[in-house]
Design a protein around this motif. Structure first.
Motif, PDB file in Angstrom:
ATOM      1  N   PHE A  32      54.401  50.642  32.059  1.00 16.18           N
ATOM      2  CA  PHE A  32      53.051  50.065  31.948  1.00 16.18           C
ATOM      3  C   PHE A  32      53.105  48.603  31.502  1.00 16.18           C
ATOM      4  CE2 PHE A  32      52.340  54.650  31.232  1.00 16.18           C
ATOM      5  CZ  PHE A  32      51.432  54.880  32.257  1.00 16.18           C
ATOM      6  N   PRO A  33      53.579  47.708  32.369  1.00 17.10           N
ATOM      7  CA  PRO A  33      53.635  46.290  31.983  1.00 17.10           C
ATOM      8  C   PRO A  33      52.222  45.705  31.949  1.00 17.10           C
ATOM      9  CG  PRO A  33      54.150  46.555  34.299  1.00 17.10           C
ATOM     10  CD  PRO A  33      53.977  47.931  33.757  1.00 17.10           C
ATOM     11  N   PRO A  34      52.017  44.595  31.219  1.00 14.28           N
ATOM     12  CA  PRO A  34      50.713  43.922  31.261  1.00 14.28           C
ATOM     13  C   PRO A  34      50.409  43.443  32.689  1.00 14.28           C
ATOM     14  CG  PRO A  34      52.130  42.994  29.546  1.00 14.28           C
ATOM     15  CD  PRO A  34      52.979  43.918  30.336  1.00 14.28           C
ATOM     16  N   VAL A  35      49.196  43.736  33.140  1.00 15.15           N
ATOM     17  CA  VAL A  35      48.826  43.455  34.534  1.00 15.15           C
ATOM     18  C   VAL A  35      47.574  42.587  34.602  1.00 15.15           C
ATOM     19  CG1 VAL A  35      47.938  44.524  36.648  1.00 15.15           C
ATOM     20  CG2 VAL A  35      49.750  45.636  35.383  1.00 15.15           C
ATOM     21  N   THR A  36      47.550  41.650  35.536  1.00 15.22           N
ATOM     22  CA  THR A  36      46.326  40.904  35.819  1.00 15.22           C
ATOM     23  C   THR A  36      45.884  41.197  37.246  1.00 15.22           C
ATOM     24  OG1 THR A  36      46.981  39.120  34.344  1.00 15.22           O
ATOM     25  CG2 THR A  36      45.267  38.618  35.967  1.00 15.22           C
ATOM     26  N   ILE A  37      44.661  41.678  37.397  1.00 16.35           N
ATOM     27  CA  ILE A  37      44.131  41.912  38.743  1.00 16.35           C
ATOM     28  C   ILE A  37      43.230  40.742  39.116  1.00 16.35           C
ATOM     29  CG2 ILE A  37      42.701  43.428  40.180  1.00 16.35           C
ATOM     30  CD1 ILE A  37      43.472  45.727  38.388  1.00 16.35           C
ATOM     31  N   LEU A  38      43.474  40.133  40.267  1.00 20.15           N
ATOM     32  CA  LEU A  38      42.630  39.044  40.751  1.00 20.15           C
ATOM     33  C   LEU A  38      41.796  39.555  41.927  1.00 20.15           C
ATOM     34  CD1 LEU A  38      45.230  36.108  40.871  1.00 20.15           C
ATOM     35  CD2 LEU A  38      43.670  36.704  39.002  1.00 20.15           C
ATOM     36  N   VAL A  39      40.487  39.384  41.828  1.00 19.31           N
ATOM     37  CA  VAL A  39      39.604  39.820  42.910  1.00 19.31           C
ATOM     38  C   VAL A  39      38.904  38.602  43.503  1.00 19.31           C
ATOM     39  CG1 VAL A  39      37.656  41.310  43.541  1.00 19.31           C
ATOM     40  CG2 VAL A  39      39.182  41.975  41.662  1.00 19.31           C
ATOM     41  N   PRO A  40      39.258  38.210  44.738  1.00 20.77           N
ATOM     42  CA  PRO A  40      38.558  37.089  45.364  1.00 20.77           C
ATOM     43  C   PRO A  40      37.155  37.525  45.787  1.00 20.77           C
ATOM     44  CG  PRO A  40      40.089  38.059  46.925  1.00 20.77           C
ATOM     45  CD  PRO A  40      40.280  38.796  45.626  1.00 20.77           C
ATOM     46  N   VAL A  41      36.167  36.700  45.515  1.00 16.76           N
ATOM     47  CA  VAL A  41      34.784  37.065  45.842  1.00 16.76           C
ATOM     48  C   VAL A  41      34.097  35.901  46.541  1.00 16.76           C
ATOM     49  CG1 VAL A  41      32.537  37.757  44.932  1.00 16.76           C
ATOM     50  CG2 VAL A  41      34.619  38.535  43.787  1.00 16.76           C
ATOM     51  N   TYR A  42      33.581  36.160  47.720  1.00 15.99           N
ATOM     52  CA  TYR A  42      32.727  35.163  48.349  1.00 15.99           C
ATOM     53  C   TYR A  42      31.596  35.881  49.089  1.00 15.99           C
ATOM     54  CZ  TYR A  42      30.977  31.169  50.806  1.00 15.99           C
ATOM     55  OH  TYR A  42      30.138  30.200  51.278  1.00 15.99           O
ATOM     56  N   ASN A  43      30.397  35.692  48.637  1.00 18.47           N
ATOM     57  CA  ASN A  43      29.203  36.307  49.240  1.00 18.47           C
ATOM     58  C   ASN A  43      29.367  37.809  49.500  1.00 18.47           C
ATOM     59  OD1 ASN A  43      28.086  33.831  49.075  1.00 18.47           O
ATOM     60  ND2 ASN A  43      27.931  33.458  51.277  1.00 18.47           N
ATOM     61  N   ALA A 116      46.139  33.945  34.383  1.00 17.45           N
ATOM     62  CA  ALA A 116      46.698  35.297  34.416  1.00 17.45           C
ATOM     63  C   ALA A 116      47.720  35.477  33.306  1.00 17.45           C
ATOM     64  CB  ALA A 116      47.335  35.564  35.783  1.00 17.45           C
ATOM     65  N   LYS A 117      47.485  36.473  32.453  1.00 14.58           N
ATOM     66  CA  LYS A 117      48.391  36.715  31.326  1.00 14.58           C
ATOM     67  C   LYS A 117      49.408  37.802  31.638  1.00 14.58           C
ATOM     68  CE  LYS A 117      44.665  35.835  27.978  1.00 14.58           C
ATOM     69  NZ  LYS A 117      43.535  36.801  28.028  1.00 14.58           N
ATOM     70  N   GLY A 118      49.165  38.570  32.716  1.00 13.73           N
ATOM     71  CA  GLY A 118      50.031  39.719  32.992  1.00 13.73           C
ATOM     72  C   GLY A 118      51.413  39.343  33.491  1.00 13.73           C
ATOM     73  N   GLU A 119      52.357  40.271  33.288  1.00 17.82           N
ATOM     74  CA  GLU A 119      53.698  40.118  33.870  1.00 17.82           C
ATOM     75  C   GLU A 119      53.634  40.370  35.372  1.00 17.82           C
ATOM     76  OE1 GLU A 119      56.747  42.872  32.399  1.00 17.82           O
ATOM     77  OE2 GLU A 119      56.055  42.255  30.412  1.00 17.82           O
ATOM     78  N   ILE A 120      52.631  41.178  35.735  1.00 13.50           N
ATOM     79  CA  ILE A 120      52.419  41.521  37.140  1.00 13.50           C
ATOM     80  C   ILE A 120      51.049  40.987  37.541  1.00 13.50           C
ATOM     81  CG2 ILE A 120      52.278  43.408  38.819  1.00 13.50           C
ATOM     82  CD1 ILE A 120      54.925  43.470  37.328  1.00 13.50           C
ATOM     83  N   VAL A 121      50.974  40.347  38.709  1.00  9.23           N
ATOM     84  CA  VAL A 121      49.685  39.885  39.222  1.00  9.23           C
ATOM     85  C   VAL A 121      49.366  40.689  40.476  1.00  9.23           C
ATOM     86  CG1 VAL A 121      48.418  37.939  40.185  1.00  9.23           C
ATOM     87  CG2 VAL A 121      50.006  37.575  38.307  1.00  9.23           C
ATOM     88  N   VAL A 122      48.160  41.252  40.516  1.00  9.95           N
ATOM     89  CA  VAL A 122      47.776  42.100  41.645  1.00  9.95           C
ATOM     90  C   VAL A 122      46.552  41.504  42.328  1.00  9.95           C
ATOM     91  CG1 VAL A 122      47.282  44.461  42.379  1.00  9.95           C
ATOM     92  CG2 VAL A 122      48.452  44.063  40.217  1.00  9.95           C
ATOM     93  N   SER A 134      46.170  54.658  41.826  1.00 12.83           N
ATOM     94  CA  SER A 134      46.970  53.885  42.784  1.00 12.83           C
ATOM     95  C   SER A 134      47.754  52.755  42.126  1.00 12.83           C
ATOM     96  CB  SER A 134      46.085  53.313  43.895  1.00 12.83           C
ATOM     97  OG  SER A 134      45.863  54.307  44.866  1.00 12.83           O
ATOM     98  N   LEU A 135      47.143  52.103  41.135  1.00 10.77           N
ATOM     99  CA  LEU A 135      47.832  50.988  40.485  1.00 10.77           C
ATOM    100  C   LEU A 135      49.135  51.471  39.840  1.00 10.77           C
ATOM    101  CD1 LEU A 135      47.778  47.983  39.660  1.00 10.77           C
ATOM    102  CD2 LEU A 135      46.628  48.680  37.562  1.00 10.77           C
ATOM    103  N   GLY A 193      45.606  42.284  51.821  1.00  5.16           N
ATOM    104  CA  GLY A 193      44.960  41.920  50.571  1.00  5.16           C
ATOM    105  C   GLY A 193      44.401  43.056  49.724  1.00  5.16           C
ATOM    106  N   GLY A 194      44.471  44.293  50.224  1.00  4.76           N
ATOM    107  CA  GLY A 194      43.831  45.387  49.506  1.00  4.76           C
ATOM    108  C   GLY A 194      44.483  45.742  48.195  1.00  4.76           C
ATOM    109  N   LEU A 195      45.805  45.751  48.179  1.00  7.35           N
ATOM    110  CA  LEU A 195      46.561  45.986  46.952  1.00  7.35           C
ATOM    111  C   LEU A 195      47.932  45.356  47.139  1.00  7.35           C
ATOM    112  CD1 LEU A 195      47.046  49.462  45.146  1.00  7.35           C
ATOM    113  CD2 LEU A 195      48.513  47.484  44.847  1.00  7.35           C
ATOM    114  N   GLY A 196      48.155  44.237  46.503  1.00  9.77           N
ATOM    115  CA  GLY A 196      49.454  43.579  46.561  1.00  9.77           C
ATOM    116  C   GLY A 196      49.836  43.182  45.148  1.00  9.77           C
ATOM    117  N   ALA A 197      50.950  43.728  44.643  1.00 13.01           N
ATOM    118  CA  ALA A 197      51.351  43.470  43.249  1.00 13.01           C
ATOM    119  C   ALA A 197      52.643  42.659  43.237  1.00 13.01           C
ATOM    120  CB  ALA A 197      51.542  44.788  42.512  1.00 13.01           C
ATOM    121  N   TYR A 198      52.625  41.556  42.505  1.00 16.39           N
ATOM    122  CA  TYR A 198      53.766  40.639  42.481  1.00 16.39           C
ATOM    123  C   TYR A 198      54.232  40.409  41.052  1.00 16.39           C
ATOM    124  CZ  TYR A 198      51.608  39.515  46.984  1.00 16.39           C
ATOM    125  OH  TYR A 198      51.055  39.601  48.224  1.00 16.39           O
TER     126      TYR A 198
END
Ligand code: GDP
Ligand code: MN
Length: 378
Positions: A32-43, A116-122, A134-135, A193-198
């Motif tokens: 369970f590493p620290p994770v940051t989820i980024l959600v792009p939002v446009y309209n 983003a503070k997480g070790e993993i960026v999603v 799923s995460l 783009g639905g779920l990509g963890a780096y």
């Protein structure tokens, strides 16, 4: 003709064989590493409420989960919906980043990376919905140091909407098998783009040229693997109208054509870190097959004109092909994909790049609360 059908056919069967093999990576259940989820939002006013409810259901330790909504000056009610949600559910930790102009999904996400503070960026698109576990399922694979990024598997919420979504299913199934096989061998860079963890340490920025797949390639080039994890499913809707589907496919095709050109250049320099047995057939599929396709059409026409007896043969073939639902859908999908790729090859030669696009309306409109509830997503 035999190359046109033979190479994809053989590659598909070869990858199907690999896709059934066991994983050769470590997968720790309690990672369970620290994770940051980024959600792009446009309209996204139509669906953002659903997305927020879905994010709130993620099964992950709350103190290790950061969620950032990245809005590029939406000019609809997306931001208002987000504020309302925050007020009604204050215990759900949601951050928002409001970029000062519309810069496009990937450039917008790059602005958020410094927060983003997480070790993993999603990355998680606003129109994609995750089952709560799923995460965790995806991240388990990142416990192996040789793995740099993982992608989730797309499933459609509206598979039976129309022949447009039905043919998308055929396409998705074939690509799924290929990506799984590639992942078991080494890596697949066909990311969405639905779920990509780096892993954050491997990520300077998201790739502006080929979005998710380009970013995956950059990760592979660091000497680690990028995998498709079928267990980490996410749900989305596909447009049910042909015109919109073509618009999305064209955008994606132009990214992928550019991606494989880039791999080609790297391989010429001897720097490509994707194995040959993956790179060569993929490059053939995306860069050569679409060029063979018009040749086949032209030769067929010439043959028919020279010897009309052939006309009978072709006509029979077409009638048979079109009289079964599945083969008809498959033929239309193959023709469509090759035309789109052909267009993408030409436009990439002309150096055209699409980084801003209008949101696909029918895929948002066909989404309903009932649909999401049926799958336990809200
Ligand atoms: P598709 O899945 O490739 O057809 O693309 P979508 O239209 O579904 O967009 C993917 C995600 O990017 C969605 O969450 C959109 O709201 C978001 N998006 C699209 N354009 C922009 C933009 O210019 N800026 C930001 N921040 N997000 C965007
Ligand atoms: Mn989408």
């Amino acid at each position: 003709m035999s190359l046109f059908i033979g190479v994809p056919g053989f590659y598909y069967l070869y990858m199907r064989h690999y896709s059934e093999k066991p994983w050769n990576v470590k997968n720790e259940g309690d990672y369970f590493p620290p994770v940051t989820i980024l959600v792009p939002v446009y309209n996204e006013e139509k669906i953002i409420q659903f997305k927020l409810e879905n994010l709130a259901r993620i099964d992950y330790p709350k103190d290790r989960l950061q969620i950032i909504l990245v809005d590029d000056c939406s000019n609809d009610r997306s931001m208002r919906r987000i504020q309302e949600f925050k007020q009604s559910r204050p215990h759900v930790a949601l951050e928002t980043l409001n970029n000062s102009s519309r810069m496009g999904k990937t450039a917008g996400l790059n602005e958020a990376l410094s927060l983003a503070k997480g070790e993993i960026v999603v990355i998680s698109d606003a129109d994609c919905f995750w089952p709560p576990d799923s995460l965790q399922k995806a991240l388990g694979f990142l416990s192996d140091p040789s793995v740099g990024a993982v992608a989730g598997l797309e499933a459609l919420l509206n598979p039976r909407d129309s022949w447009v979504t039905e043919s998308e299913i055929l396409y998705n199934d074939a690509v799924h098998t290929i990506r799984t096989g590639e992942s078991k061998i080494h890596s697949t860079i066909l990311f969405q783009g639905g779920l990509g963890a780096y892993k954050r340490s491997l990520l300077k920025s998201f790739d502006l040229e080929a979005d998710d797949s380009g970013t995956a390639l950059n990760v592979v080039q660091k000497g680690v693997r990028t995998l498709l994890v079928s267990e980490a499913v996410y749900f989305t809707t596909s447009p049910n109208q042909w015109k919109e589907k073509i618009a999305i496919k064209s955008r994606r095709a132009s990214q992928l054509v550019r991606l494989w050109f880039r791999c080609l250049k790297l391989s010429v320099k001897g720097e490509l870190r994707i194995p040959w047995k993956i790179f060569v057939p993929e490059a053939f599929l995306y860069l050569v097959n679409p060029l063979i396709f018009p040749l086949i059409v032209v030769f067929s026409v010439i043959i028919v004109f020279e010897n009309p007896v052939w006309l009978l043969g072709f006509a029979t073939l077409l009638v048979v092909g079109f009289s079964f639902r599945k083969s008809r859908t498959l033929i239309l999908e193959v023709v469509q994909d090759h035309l789109v790729l052909l267009g993408a090859i030409f436009s990439s030669v002309l150096k055209k790049r699409i980084s801003l696009w209008t949101t696909v309306r029918t895929s948002r409109a066909s989404l309903s609360r009932r649909m999401l509830e049926e799958h336990g997503l809200v």
